[in-house]
Each structure stands twice: as C-alpha cells, then as structure tokens.
Write an enzyme that holds these catalytic residues in place. Sequence first.
Site, PDB file in Angstrom:
ATOM      1  N   GLU A  86       8.455  -3.221  15.113  1.00 24.00           N
ATOM      2  CA  GLU A  86       7.211  -2.553  14.730  1.00 24.00           C
ATOM      3  C   GLU A  86       7.558  -1.322  13.910  1.00 24.00           C
ATOM      4  O   GLU A  86       8.369  -0.490  14.328  1.00 24.00           O
ATOM      5  CB  GLU A  86       6.350  -2.141  15.916  1.00 24.00           C
ATOM      6  N   GLU A 111       9.423   5.013  14.357  1.00 27.23           N
ATOM      7  CA  GLU A 111       8.370   6.032  14.275  1.00 27.23           C
ATOM      8  C   GLU A 111       9.018   7.351  13.857  1.00 27.23           C
ATOM      9  O   GLU A 111       9.902   7.856  14.545  1.00 27.23           O
ATOM     10  CB  GLU A 111       7.651   6.204  15.621  1.00 27.23           C
ATOM     11  N   ASP A 138      13.670   5.939   8.734  1.00 22.04           N
ATOM     12  CA  ASP A 138      12.802   5.156   7.865  1.00 22.04           C
ATOM     13  C   ASP A 138      13.231   3.689   7.957  1.00 22.04           C
ATOM     14  O   ASP A 138      14.378   3.345   7.671  1.00 22.04           O
ATOM     15  CB  ASP A 138      12.907   5.657   6.417  1.00 22.04           C
ATOM     16  N   ASP A 161       0.136   4.322   6.909  1.00 22.27           N
ATOM     17  CA  ASP A 161      -0.419   5.398   6.083  1.00 22.27           C
ATOM     18  C   ASP A 161      -0.597   4.881   4.656  1.00 22.27           C
ATOM     19  O   ASP A 161       0.358   4.389   4.051  1.00 22.27           O
ATOM     20  CB  ASP A 161       0.549   6.578   6.102  1.00 22.27           C
ATOM     21  N   LYS A 165      -2.607   9.937  -2.346  1.00 24.07           N
ATOM     22  CA  LYS A 165      -2.383  10.643  -3.612  1.00 24.07           C
ATOM     23  C   LYS A 165      -1.399   9.902  -4.513  1.00 24.07           C
ATOM     24  O   LYS A 165      -0.450   9.277  -4.045  1.00 24.07           O
ATOM     25  CB  LYS A 165      -1.869  12.053  -3.325  1.00 24.07           C
ATOM     26  N   ASP A 197      -7.111  -0.453   7.846  1.00 24.17           N
ATOM     27  CA  ASP A 197      -8.542  -0.149   7.847  1.00 24.17           C
ATOM     28  C   ASP A 197      -8.996   0.359   6.482  1.00 24.17           C
ATOM     29  O   ASP A 197     -10.100   0.883   6.356  1.00 24.17           O
ATOM     30  CB  ASP A 197      -8.877   0.881   8.934  1.00 24.17           C
TER      31      ASP A 197
END
Length: 255
Positions: A86, A111, A138, A161, A165, A197
């Site tokens: 994950e 994470e 990462d 995320d 920008k 989403d």
Amino acid sequence: MTRRGIPDKFTVDPAAPTFGPENLETGKGLAGGNPFQRLQHSGYLRAPLDKPLFQIADLEPNGDGLHDFYRQRLADFLARGPLEIEIGFGDGNFLLDRVVKHPERQFIGFELRWHLLRHVLKAAENIPLPNLWVSADDARYALARSLPPGCATVMHVLLPDPWWKRRHQHKRMFTDYSVILLARGLAPDGILHVRTDVPGYAELIEDVIRASGLFRPHDDSLAACLADTIPTTREAWCYENGFPIFTFYFQRLAR
C-alpha cells in the site's frame, strides 16, 4: 473552491516538468527528497532488527558492512508469502485491516508522514503483526531500486494526493514513468487497485495507464478478488458527505 477547501478544477499542463528516471538520481520530485537523506526523519541510522521497519538506505553500502544482511532480511520477509503493497497508507486503518484478515500474505506499507507511520509501527509491534513492514521512504524509489521486479501480487494506491499546483505535477503518483515503476513491482496478472475522489485525477489515471500499454483496462470483475477490503478513513468521510469515489482495478499484462 469545494466544501473541502480544495480547487474545483484538476488540471494537467503537458509542458510542466514530470517525474522521470533522473529524479531518482537528484531526489527532486521524490516526496521527502533523496531517501538517503531521510534518516533523521525516522530517527534510525539503521532499522532496528526488532521493529518491522523497512528503510531503503539500509540496503546500500555505508561502510558498516551491514547492507548484505539487510538485503537478506528483506528477501526472507518477501519469501514468506504473496506480497501486497500500500502506497500512502495514512492512518493505516485499511492496511491494518488487510494485515489482520490475511496472515498468509505479506504487506509493506509506505507512508511519508512519520507521525502516521509511527502509529502503524506501534500497532504492528503490540499485536504483533509479523506479516507487516512499514517504510517512510518514497515508494517510487523502492520500486525502482530496492524491491525485486514482480514482487507484489497487489498494489493499493488509495486516494493519493492529486498535487493540484502545476509546479507540483512531478510529485503525482500517476505520471508516465511512475506507472512504469508500479508495473515493474507487480507480478504478471497482479492487480493495481486505485481509488480517488478527484474526477480529473480519475481521468488522468485511466489515460496514463492506457498509454503505458502495461495493464489491461479497468475491470470491475477484479473487485471480487478484494471483496473484503474496507474504506479508508478519508473515503468513508467522502461517502458520508456526498463526494463520489472512483475505483479502478488494473491487471498487469503478462508481458
């Protein structure tokens, strides 16, 4: 602006810098920068052997001669059973649920935010959960340089995320090169499970996956393979507040 305080429109600028192989060398575009400069974030020069912590820097020579030991430690962990990864597990509720339900499988969770990783790390130690390792690195670097090709049968990238920008586009998980790295880590017929989403990001994800030629198109029938998954905390919030969730299941082509 939406009710969540984020831009209404997701945009992609083809002229903006994107993530590529050179970023692995410079560290630019890697969330948190070069993983060999992130040791102060985790607080460990070497991952303690009594903690289920995976650090990229442990696998490279640094003069103490321990890198071969850490490489063997990782190989032994991966050999115990099929692997799920994950990327960006947040508070860890989704990941911990999978780990508890499937003791026959191995899990590595990435994470970058140490305070969130520490919560899951403690849970893995206290229960205990011997089939879980976590990492503050990462995941793209790990997939490119640290984890063996085809090591995972499932990858979860849940509500990543979108990096709204233009100057942050290179940090997105779904760029041309990042998708190549995701495919590199998946075994043939492995499943890439994605949720977002953000409608514009959903479109980008499908476009980039299709253009890669490394995956079959989204296939709803693959949901049956992950029928016992739960919503992430953020995903549950979206459902409660009327925001749609876009879910994809892409299968790695055998070639």
